[in-house]
Design a protein around this motif. Structure first.
Motif, PDB file in Angstrom:
ATOM      1  N   LEU A 261      34.797  32.408  33.058  1.00 12.88           N
ATOM      2  CA  LEU A 261      34.957  33.437  34.088  1.00 12.88           C
ATOM      3  C   LEU A 261      35.674  32.880  35.310  1.00 12.88           C
ATOM      4  CD1 LEU A 261      34.365  36.267  35.152  1.00 12.88           C
ATOM      5  CD2 LEU A 261      32.137  35.439  35.914  1.00 12.88           C
ATOM      6  N   ALA A 262      35.327  31.641  35.700  1.00 17.20           N
ATOM      7  CA  ALA A 262      35.986  31.039  36.867  1.00 17.20           C
ATOM      8  C   ALA A 262      37.474  30.824  36.599  1.00 17.20           C
ATOM      9  CB  ALA A 262      35.299  29.720  37.218  1.00 17.20           C
ATOM     10  N   ARG A 263      37.821  30.436  35.394  1.00 21.33           N
ATOM     11  CA  ARG A 263      39.243  30.246  35.076  1.00 21.33           C
ATOM     12  C   ARG A 263      39.995  31.568  35.081  1.00 21.33           C
ATOM     13  NH1 ARG A 263      38.347  25.912  30.097  1.00 21.33           N
ATOM     14  NH2 ARG A 263      37.981  24.077  31.436  1.00 21.33           N
ATOM     15  N   SER A 264      39.336  32.629  34.654  1.00 20.01           N
ATOM     16  CA  SER A 264      40.019  33.927  34.663  1.00 20.01           C
ATOM     17  C   SER A 264      40.278  34.417  36.081  1.00 20.01           C
ATOM     18  CB  SER A 264      39.186  34.954  33.900  1.00 20.01           C
ATOM     19  OG  SER A 264      37.979  35.266  34.599  1.00 20.01           O
ATOM     20  N   GLN A 265      39.500  33.939  37.042  1.00 21.74           N
ATOM     21  CA  GLN A 265      39.688  34.379  38.424  1.00 21.74           C
ATOM     22  C   GLN A 265      40.970  33.836  39.045  1.00 21.74           C
ATOM     23  OE1 GLN A 265      37.731  36.600  39.855  1.00 21.74           O
ATOM     24  NE2 GLN A 265      36.337  36.658  38.088  1.00 21.74           N
ATOM     25  N   ARG A 266      41.582  32.832  38.417  1.00 16.89           N
ATOM     26  CA  ARG A 266      42.819  32.264  38.971  1.00 16.89           C
ATOM     27  C   ARG A 266      43.990  33.219  38.831  1.00 16.89           C
ATOM     28  NH1 ARG A 266      44.620  26.337  37.933  1.00 16.89           N
ATOM     29  NH2 ARG A 266      45.878  27.041  39.693  1.00 16.89           N
ATOM     30  N   GLY A 290      54.068  52.110  44.333  1.00 16.30           N
ATOM     31  CA  GLY A 290      53.840  50.823  44.985  1.00 16.30           C
ATOM     32  C   GLY A 290      53.102  49.857  44.072  1.00 16.30           C
ATOM     33  N   ILE A 291      53.236  48.585  44.392  1.00 15.05           N
ATOM     34  CA  ILE A 291      52.523  47.532  43.670  1.00 15.05           C
ATOM     35  C   ILE A 291      52.196  46.435  44.670  1.00 15.05           C
ATOM     36  CG2 ILE A 291      54.682  46.412  42.977  1.00 15.05           C
ATOM     37  CD1 ILE A 291      53.273  45.540  40.416  1.00 15.05           C
ATOM     38  N   SER A 292      51.002  45.884  44.540  1.00 18.11           N
ATOM     39  CA  SER A 292      50.600  44.798  45.442  1.00 18.11           C
ATOM     40  C   SER A 292      50.027  43.663  44.608  1.00 18.11           C
ATOM     41  CB  SER A 292      49.550  45.284  46.451  1.00 18.11           C
ATOM     42  OG  SER A 292      48.368  45.696  45.812  1.00 18.11           O
ATOM     43  N   ILE A 293      50.414  42.447  45.004  1.00 18.21           N
ATOM     44  CA  ILE A 293      49.956  41.228  44.317  1.00 18.21           C
ATOM     45  C   ILE A 293      49.445  40.271  45.379  1.00 18.21           C
ATOM     46  CG2 ILE A 293      50.595  39.324  42.795  1.00 18.21           C
ATOM     47  CD1 ILE A 293      52.917  41.009  41.800  1.00 18.21           C
ATOM     48  N   PRO A 294      48.183  39.809  45.293  1.00 18.08           N
ATOM     49  CA  PRO A 294      47.688  38.845  46.279  1.00 18.08           C
ATOM     50  C   PRO A 294      48.361  37.492  46.103  1.00 18.08           C
ATOM     51  CG  PRO A 294      46.064  39.186  44.553  1.00 18.08           C
ATOM     52  CD  PRO A 294      47.147  40.188  44.322  1.00 18.08           C
ATOM     53  N   LEU A 295      48.567  36.807  47.205  1.00 15.45           N
ATOM     54  CA  LEU A 295      49.169  35.474  47.185  1.00 15.45           C
ATOM     55  C   LEU A 295      48.065  34.427  47.257  1.00 15.45           C
ATOM     56  CD1 LEU A 295      52.169  35.995  49.627  1.00 15.45           C
ATOM     57  CD2 LEU A 295      52.176  36.027  47.124  1.00 15.45           C
ATOM     58  N   ALA A 296      47.996  33.547  46.256  1.00 14.47           N
ATOM     59  CA  ALA A 296      46.972  32.499  46.225  1.00 14.47           C
ATOM     60  C   ALA A 296      47.414  31.343  47.108  1.00 14.47           C
ATOM     61  CB  ALA A 296      46.736  32.029  44.796  1.00 14.47           C
ATOM     62  N   VAL A 297      47.323  31.553  48.419  1.00 12.22           N
ATOM     63  CA  VAL A 297      47.749  30.541  49.384  1.00 12.22           C
ATOM     64  C   VAL A 297      46.584  29.637  49.777  1.00 12.22           C
ATOM     65  CG1 VAL A 297      48.739  30.174  51.668  1.00 12.22           C
ATOM     66  CG2 VAL A 297      49.576  32.053  50.236  1.00 12.22           C
ATOM     67  N   PHE A 298      45.483  30.227  50.189  1.00 10.51           N
ATOM     68  CA  PHE A 298      44.338  29.445  50.665  1.00 10.51           C
ATOM     69  C   PHE A 298      43.305  29.191  49.565  1.00 10.51           C
ATOM     70  CE2 PHE A 298      45.962  31.988  54.238  1.00 10.51           C
ATOM     71  CZ  PHE A 298      46.404  30.960  55.051  1.00 10.51           C
ATOM     72  N   ASN A 299      43.198  30.092  48.624  1.00  9.67           N
ATOM     73  CA  ASN A 299      42.221  29.940  47.551  1.00  9.67           C
ATOM     74  C   ASN A 299      42.909  30.230  46.231  1.00  9.67           C
ATOM     75  OD1 ASN A 299      40.004  29.797  45.883  1.00  9.67           O
ATOM     76  ND2 ASN A 299      38.991  31.628  46.666  1.00  9.67           N
ATOM     77  N   ASN A 300      43.216  29.149  45.507  1.00 10.30           N
ATOM     78  CA  ASN A 300      43.898  29.320  44.230  1.00 10.30           C
ATOM     79  C   ASN A 300      42.943  29.294  43.041  1.00 10.30           C
ATOM     80  OD1 ASN A 300      43.166  26.650  44.173  1.00 10.30           O
ATOM     81  ND2 ASN A 300      45.266  25.833  44.204  1.00 10.30           N
ATOM     82  N   GLY A 301      41.658  29.260  43.277  1.00 11.08           N
ATOM     83  CA  GLY A 301      40.674  29.325  42.206  1.00 11.08           C
ATOM     84  C   GLY A 301      40.257  27.989  41.628  1.00 11.08           C
ATOM     85  N   ARG A 302      40.911  26.916  42.016  1.00 16.59           N
ATOM     86  CA  ARG A 302      40.562  25.611  41.443  1.00 16.59           C
ATOM     87  C   ARG A 302      39.171  25.153  41.891  1.00 16.59           C
ATOM     88  NH1 ARG A 302      46.283  22.209  42.088  1.00 16.59           N
ATOM     89  NH2 ARG A 302      47.501  23.519  40.625  1.00 16.59           N
ATOM     90  N   ALA A 303      38.821  25.457  43.127  1.00 25.54           N
ATOM     91  CA  ALA A 303      37.497  25.054  43.618  1.00 25.54           C
ATOM     92  C   ALA A 303      36.391  25.756  42.836  1.00 25.54           C
ATOM     93  CB  ALA A 303      37.384  25.376  45.113  1.00 25.54           C
ATOM     94  N   GLY A 304      36.598  27.047  42.539  1.00 30.26           N
ATOM     95  CA  GLY A 304      35.606  27.768  41.746  1.00 30.26           C
ATOM     96  C   GLY A 304      35.462  27.197  40.343  1.00 30.26           C
ATOM     97  N   ILE A 305      36.595  26.786  39.745  1.00 30.07           N
ATOM     98  CA  ILE A 305      36.531  26.174  38.423  1.00 30.07           C
ATOM     99  C   ILE A 305      35.795  24.846  38.479  1.00 30.07           C
ATOM    100  CG2 ILE A 305      37.933  25.187  36.572  1.00 30.07           C
ATOM    101  CD1 ILE A 305      40.064  27.249  37.171  1.00 30.07           C
TER     102      ILE A 305
END
Length: 419
Positions: A261-266, A290-305
């Motif tokens: 689940l943590a890896r899927s959050q990336r 319209g379309i919006s995509i979040p930018l993984a600037v501060f939290n790229n999910g690696r810490a959660g993994i």
């Protein structure tokens, strides 16, 4: 003559009727067996309700995990309350539409996998609760049965002490013994009566604990079960396939699903929107996408993994620790059961027979003046200690057997493996 015979027959019939009524009146209360106590505990215990609620909670979480994100209604009003041509609503542009989040990276499937693992763990927890309840009911039943046996022994000791006191009085009145013997025998009687009072109080408390656990009044317990010492299987038992091992594996499976689940959050989610825009000046309508995509600037999910992987490693280590603990507890409980069984067989068998015969001979010899009072008291004390040791050993044996059954309780087969 006939009248006399008729009167005798009527009296005999009346006596028989009275005897039958007396027999019905003093009929012994039904004995509560261990099997009946276990069935009653399973039906009346709140522990079962708690385990069932845990399963329902996990199943509800599974349904929540399978839900998709809710769409949003988007409404905007532009060019409103400005200056010049934008004064008021003359140049306003109103947009109304719908935004729909799209989950990427298998987040929904990962959530469902975690929920499925939690359902399996909840099912195991229900089995553990049933095994714990069985252990608790067996230990409580054994404690109550042992308390009832101690009351019986204490009552016998009171009768024996009273008999010894009567014999001492006869010897003192006949001038064959000093008054000190009567005083000593009276002290023994007082001590026996105090022990009986304490034993009865302990038995009431033990029976009350069993009654609260079963949700019903408790009377006489199965003495034959308590006095039996079945042979214990000396084969070495292992922790594999037990509830404890299965629960540790289920915790590890849940932690592994959490890593997925943590890896899927990336993978960032997309939000697409479709709206209709109305221009006030021309009264025209235009479509807006319209379309919006979040930018993984501060939290790229690696810490959660990293957190999830560390928790998985911790769960794996705890699984190995649990297996070691179960192996040690199994060896200890089996040794204790065997030791208690050996002690109970000796104390309730040859040792009890020898001490009972020695006390009987000492009583006869004391009444006939062949043995002194100290010899009699020593024989009675040995008999009491032997009976007490037998009861304690039987209680310890049943307790160790119950713990062995709990430790070796088999885990249920997965649904895919059941036949």
């Amino acid at each position: 003559m006939h009248r006399i015979i008729a009167a005798v027959l009527a009296a005999a019939a009346c006596a028989s009727s009275l005897q039958a009524q007396t027999d019905r009146t003093v009929a012994p209360a039904p004995v509560l067996t261990l099997a009946e106590a276990l069935d009653r505990a399973g039906a009346a215990s709140p522990f079962q309700d708690a385990a069932a609620a845990g399963i329902r909670t996990a199943e509800a979480q599974r349904r929540v995990a399978g839900l998709r994100p809710n769409p949003s209604i988007v409404g905007e009003a532009e060019n409103v309350a400005g200056t010049g041509i934008y004064r008021g609503l003359r140049s306003s542009e109103t947009t109304l539409g719908l935004a729909l989040p799209l989950e990427l990276g298998g987040k929904r499937a990962a959530r469902i996998a975690v929920a499925d693992a939690q359902i399996g763990r909840a099912g195991l927890q229900a089995e553990i609760a049933r095994a714990d309840l069985r252990l608790r009911a067996t230990q409580t039943y054994s404690a109550a049965a042992a308390a009832q046996r101690r009351v019986e022994v204490a009552e016998d000791q009171v009768g024996i002490a009273a008999e010894v006191l009567r014999a001492a009085r006869v010897r003192v009145q006949a001038g064959r013994a000093s008054p000190l013997e009567e005083q000593r025998a009276d002290v023994v009687r007082i001590s026996a009566e105090g022990a009986l009072e304490r034993a009865r109080r302990s038995a009431e408390a033990a029976s009350g604990n069993l009654a609260r656990l079963l949700g019903m009044p408790v009377g006489q317990l199965d003495r034959s079960w308590f006095d039996s010492v079945p042979s214990t299987d000396m084969a070495r038992r292992t922790a594999s396939g037990t509830l404890t091992a299965a629960a540790a594996r289920a915790d590890l499976d849940t932690a592994t699903a959490q890593v997925r689940l943590a890896r899927s959050q990336r993978d960032p989610d997309l939000t697409v929107s479709a709206s209709a825009r109305r221009l006030e000046q021309t009264n025209d309508v235009a479509a807006v996408f319209g379309i919006s995509i979040p930018l993984a600037v501060f939290n790229n999910g690696r810490a959660g993994i990293a957190v999830a992987e560390a928790q998985r490693e911790q769960s794996d280590a705890q699984r190995r620790i649990a297996l070691l603990d179960v192996e040690q507890d199994l060896a200890t409980a089996q040794a204790e059961a065997e030791n208690a069984a050996t002690t109970a067989r000796n104390a309730a068998g040859p040792a009890l027979a020898a001490s009972t015969e020695a006390a009987r001979i000492a009583r006869i010899g004391y009444r006939e003046g062949k043995f002194g009072q100290l010899d009699l008291l020593d024989a009675e004390r040995t008999l009491l200690e032997t009976r007490t040791v037998a009861i304690d050993a039987l209680a310890a044996h049943h307790d160790a057997q119950a713990r062995l059954e709990r430790l070796t309780a088999a885990a249920p087969l997965p649904k895919d493996d059941q036949r």
